[in-house]
Design an enzyme around this catalytic site. Structure first.
Site, mmCIF file in Angstrom:
data_model
loop_
_atom_site.group_PDB
_atom_site.id
_atom_site.type_symbol
_atom_site.label_atom_id
_atom_site.label_comp_id
_atom_site.label_asym_id
_atom_site.label_seq_id
_atom_site.Cartn_x
_atom_site.Cartn_y
_atom_site.Cartn_z
ATOM 1 N N CYS A 21 0.842 -1.200 0.000
ATOM 2 C CA CYS A 21 0.000 0.000 0.000
ATOM 3 C C CYS A 21 0.879 1.252 0.000
ATOM 4 C CB CYS A 21 -0.975 -0.034 1.172
ATOM 5 S SG CYS A 21 -2.348 1.152 0.964
ATOM 6 N N LYS A 42 -12.102 7.810 -1.005
ATOM 7 C CA LYS A 42 -11.274 6.654 -0.692
ATOM 8 C C LYS A 42 -11.585 5.474 -1.596
ATOM 9 C CE LYS A 42 -9.714 4.081 3.408
ATOM 10 N NZ LYS A 42 -9.924 3.889 4.866
ATOM 11 N N SER A 96 -7.580 -0.056 0.477
ATOM 12 C CA SER A 96 -8.009 0.956 1.440
ATOM 13 C C SER A 96 -7.040 2.115 1.373
ATOM 14 C CB SER A 96 -8.040 0.348 2.860
ATOM 15 O OG SER A 96 -8.396 1.310 3.817
ATOM 16 N N HIS A 109 -4.060 -4.494 0.088
ATOM 17 C CA HIS A 109 -3.788 -4.994 1.440
ATOM 18 C C HIS A 109 -4.131 -6.481 1.495
ATOM 19 C CE1 HIS A 109 -2.335 -1.801 4.000
ATOM 20 N NE2 HIS A 109 -3.215 -0.953 3.510
ATOM 21 N N GLU A 151 -2.690 -8.733 2.900
ATOM 22 C CA GLU A 151 -2.376 -9.326 4.198
ATOM 23 C C GLU A 151 -3.491 -9.109 5.226
ATOM 24 O OE1 GLU A 151 -1.369 -5.050 4.956
ATOM 25 O OE2 GLU A 151 -1.615 -6.412 3.263
ATOM 26 N N ARG A 178 -14.578 2.573 12.401
ATOM 27 C CA ARG A 178 -13.687 3.532 13.059
ATOM 28 C C ARG A 178 -13.843 4.920 12.466
ATOM 29 N NH1 ARG A 178 -7.967 2.814 10.948
ATOM 30 N NH2 ARG A 178 -9.053 3.911 9.255
#
Length: 296
Positions: free
Chosen positions: A143, A163, A192, A238, A240, A252
């Site tokens: 990323c 985003k 992300s 991402h 992982e 969040r």
């Protein structure tokens, strides 16, 4: 499938629950096998909680892996456990002075909306990337870590209006490549980020001989590419992440009052991991490449 960590390491039980063999350094030496030393520059928030995401796929390798956790002098790890960092992390140049690193990973960081030159640890990171390109077989950037490597190659990122958030189909476009070649023709990958690259910019860099393009998503653009000398490998997704991570990030942000769309192709109530095989295959082939290419 062995990872070398202290017996009281916080992630040890979680790794063993996922069938990763965890051994201490003294036991590793008795096996008379030289482990691969993989440096990991972890600049994710709550650094200690992110470690499992990398230790798990690394630990699935058939080779012994010794993770060397790296911290930056110029970064304040405000959300991380200072005692954990003090015990398990070290400076990059201390690590390479002690012993050669076979491979190197630069994690993501939530700073993609900030110009690189305004990131307070950019100068230190540039020095690390310069050393890595000359002395380490392969450096993997995830990323924002991948964007940092891309910037080092002279290619500028672009900020998005909103985003890029969700799990997207990705096409394998380099089926003879030693790392990505045997992956599925189409696979899923989480994204992300608030920044990235226009396809035409990366294609221009490819035509100029700077990079090779390896994977493309119709929705997220080119996700995997490498420098033409094969020293830098960039993955803007991402892969992982676990199944819950995008949902956790969404909730969040809502709690913080951030205006954000829900992640695409994700069930907020029952998220499903559709990229685990991609994650394990990518790391396995990257480790294999490091092992076969290293001269140490």
């Amino acid at each position: 499938m062995t990872i070398i960590i202290p017996d009281d390491y916080p992630s040890k039980k979680a790794l063993e629950d996922r069938r990763i063999l965890c051994i201490q350094n003294a036991n590793a030496l008795k096996q008379d096998i030289r482990p691969l030393r993989i440096g990991i520059l972890n600049i994710m928030p709550e650094a200690e909680n992110y470690e499992f995401n990398l230790l798990f796929p690394l630990g699935r390798s058939v080779l012994q892996i010794q993770p060397i956790w790296i911290k930056l002098d110029s970064h304040t790890y405000a959300s991380s456990d200072s005692q954990h960092l003090q015990r398990h992390y070290q400076r990059f140049f201390d690590a390479v002075e002690e012993k050669h690193l076979d491979g190197f990973i630069i994690s993501g960081a939530p700073v993609e909306q900030i110009p690189f030159t305004e990131v307070h640890y950019w100068q230190e990171l540039q020095e690390i990337m310069a050393y890595a390109r000359e002395n380490i077989v392969s450096t993997l950037g995830i990323c924002w870590g991948g964007m940092a490597l891309t910037k080092y190659l002279g290619i500028e990122k672009r900020l998005y209006e909103k985003k890029l958030f969700g799990v997207f189909e990705t096409h394998n476009i380099a089926q003879n490549h030693p790392i990505t070649g045997e992956m599925d023709d189409i696979y899923w990958c989480p994204n992300s980020r608030y920044a990235g690259y226009e396809d035409r910019d990366l294609e221009h860099a490819r035509d100029a001989g700077k990079i090779d393009l390896l994977a493309h998503s119709p929705e997220a653009g080119y996700l995997i590419y490498e420098s033409s000398d094969h020293r830098f490998l960039m993955h803007l997704g991402h892969f992982e992440y676990n199944a819950d991570r995008l949902v956790e990030e969404y909730r969040r942000d809502l709690e913080k009052g951030v205006v954000i769309d829900a992640p695409l192709n994700v069930d907020l109530h029952h998220p499903v991991n559709r990229w685990r095989t991609h994650n394990l295959e990518f790391f396995s082939e990257w480790i294999r490449y490091v092992y076969l290419t290293t001269e140490y």
